[in-house]
Structure formats: structure tokens, C-alpha cells
Design an enzyme around this catalytic site. Structure first.
Site, mmCIF file in Angstrom:
data_model
loop_
_atom_site.group_PDB
_atom_site.id
_atom_site.type_symbol
_atom_site.label_atom_id
_atom_site.label_comp_id
_atom_site.label_asym_id
_atom_site.label_seq_id
_atom_site.Cartn_x
_atom_site.Cartn_y
_atom_site.Cartn_z
ATOM 1 N N SER A 130 0.774 -1.176 0.104
ATOM 2 C CA SER A 130 -0.059 -0.100 -0.066
ATOM 3 C C SER A 130 1.150 1.191 0.154
ATOM 4 O O SER A 130 2.200 1.243 -0.043
ATOM 5 C CB SER A 130 -0.723 0.063 1.220
ATOM 6 O OG SER A 130 -0.054 0.309 2.351
ATOM 7 N N THR A 131 0.437 2.368 -0.196
ATOM 8 C CA THR A 131 1.106 3.722 -0.040
ATOM 9 C C THR A 131 1.928 3.923 1.162
ATOM 10 O O THR A 131 3.075 4.326 1.444
ATOM 11 C CB THR A 131 0.166 4.865 -0.521
ATOM 12 O OG1 THR A 131 -0.938 5.079 0.258
ATOM 13 C CG2 THR A 131 -0.203 4.808 -1.869
#
Length: 191
Positions: A9-10
Site C-alpha cells: 500500500s502507499t
């Protein structure tokens, strides 16, 4: 066979925690999506294609698999249709139990509601914008004067659509739409 799917994920740019959780759960086969992507998930696409009846797709959390509730429901329905199970390690979702299936059906109902609400809001917004005189679509490539000139040239029979597109510096589809607006009003290419 249980197959784990891990995706970065970011905020967490590695899958170490997810992979460790899979290993603790006894899952040996793990597919990792090592880049954060909203639309393109090539590893997931390959995994979904190769899963077969009796397999179980395992994720750490639902948000590692799907972008939205409706996306999850589409993936889940495909898995269910093919006889493939689904399980989330951190959420009580196991599709081989009545409770898990009920949860997924509730998600499906919410996804349908979400889609209908989006369509309703979109339709209302478009209607309000049209009432205010807002025009939709791209701006035309040619001015009305140039379009009229183009149509007259085409009408002579000496010019092809491609030749006119080159002459006016636009795409052939722009020429076609300009001609059809005059010769075939209401044609599907004008919508």
C-alpha cells in the site's frame, strides 16, 4: 490449496507483515503484488486466472484485495461461481461458513446500493448541469465555418475523409462527425 495474496500500500511499501502472517497461518504459496496500483494489478490478475475449484484465496485484509466494495463483490462472485473459497486472516470472513457467506451477501447488497446511489447522483448532476446550459463532451476541433467548408469540399467528391483530416490538421473521426452532422443527423457516432 490455500494461496495468499499480498499487496503493498502507499503507507507500507513492503509486504513483509502480510507474508509473515500467511506463514504463521501455515500458508506456503504466496503471491506478492510489489507495486502499489489502483487499476493495474497484474499479479492478482494472473492469480485469479490460475485458481481452480477447491482452492482458497487468502488475504491479510479485504482492502489488500479490492479497491471498493463493488470490486470485492465482483471478485468474490467470480470465485464463488468457480468453486474457489475466500478467507481474510484479520477479518472473520470465510466463505465456507454460513456466517462468512452471509457477510459477503451483505457486502453485495451494500455494493448494489452504492452503485444505485452513484447513478442517481450522477443523473441528477447531469440534469442540473444541462438545465444551466452546460455542454458535455470535448470541444469541437473545427470552428463551424471550417466544418461547413470541410463538408462542401467532401461533397465535391474529390476529397477523402483522410485527405481532409490531413488538410485541416484533425483526426479522421473529427472529419467524419462533421460530415455526419450534416448528412446523417442522429447517427450513433454523433452521440
Amino acid at each position: 490449496m490455500e494461496i495468499g495474496y499480498a499487496r503493498v500500500s502507499t503507507s507500507e511499501q513492503n509486504t513483509d507483515a502480510q507474508v509473515e502472517a500467511f506463514r504463521r497461518a501455515g500458508i506456503e504459496h504466496i503471491v506478492e503484488e510489489r507495486r502499489s496500483a489502483i487499476k493495474e494489478r497484474p499479479e492478482l490478475a494472473k492469480l485469479l486466472k490460475r485458481l481452480k475449484k477447491g482452492d482458497v484465496l487468502v488475504v491479510y485484509k479485504l482492502d489488500r484485495l479490492a479497491r471498493s466494495v463493488s470490486h470485492f463483490v465482483r471478485v468474490f462472485e467470480d470465485l464463488q461461481r468457480r468453486g474457489i473459497g475466500f478467507r481474510s486472516l484479520t477479518q472473520s470472513i470465510e466463505t465456507d461458513t454460513p456466517h462468512g457467506r452471509m457477510f459477503v451477501h451483505m457486502l453485495s447488497a451494500f455494493a448494489e446500493f452504492e452503485r444505485e446511489m452513484i447513478l442517481e447522483r450522477s443523473a441528477a448532476g447531469i440534469a442540473a448541469a444541462k438545465a444551466r446550459g452546460v455542454k458535455f463532451g470535448r470541444k469541437r476541433s473545427l470552428t463551424p465555418v471550417k466544418e461547413a467548408h470541410l463538408v462542401r469540399l467532401y461533397g465535391t467528391g474529390y476529397y477523402t475523409m483522410d485527405a481532409l483530416a490531413h488538410h485541416f490538421g484533425v483526426h479522421t473521426s473529427s472529419v467524419k462527425r462533421a460530415i455526419y452532422r450534416v448528412t446523417k443527423p442522429g447517427h450513433s457516432s454523433l452521440e
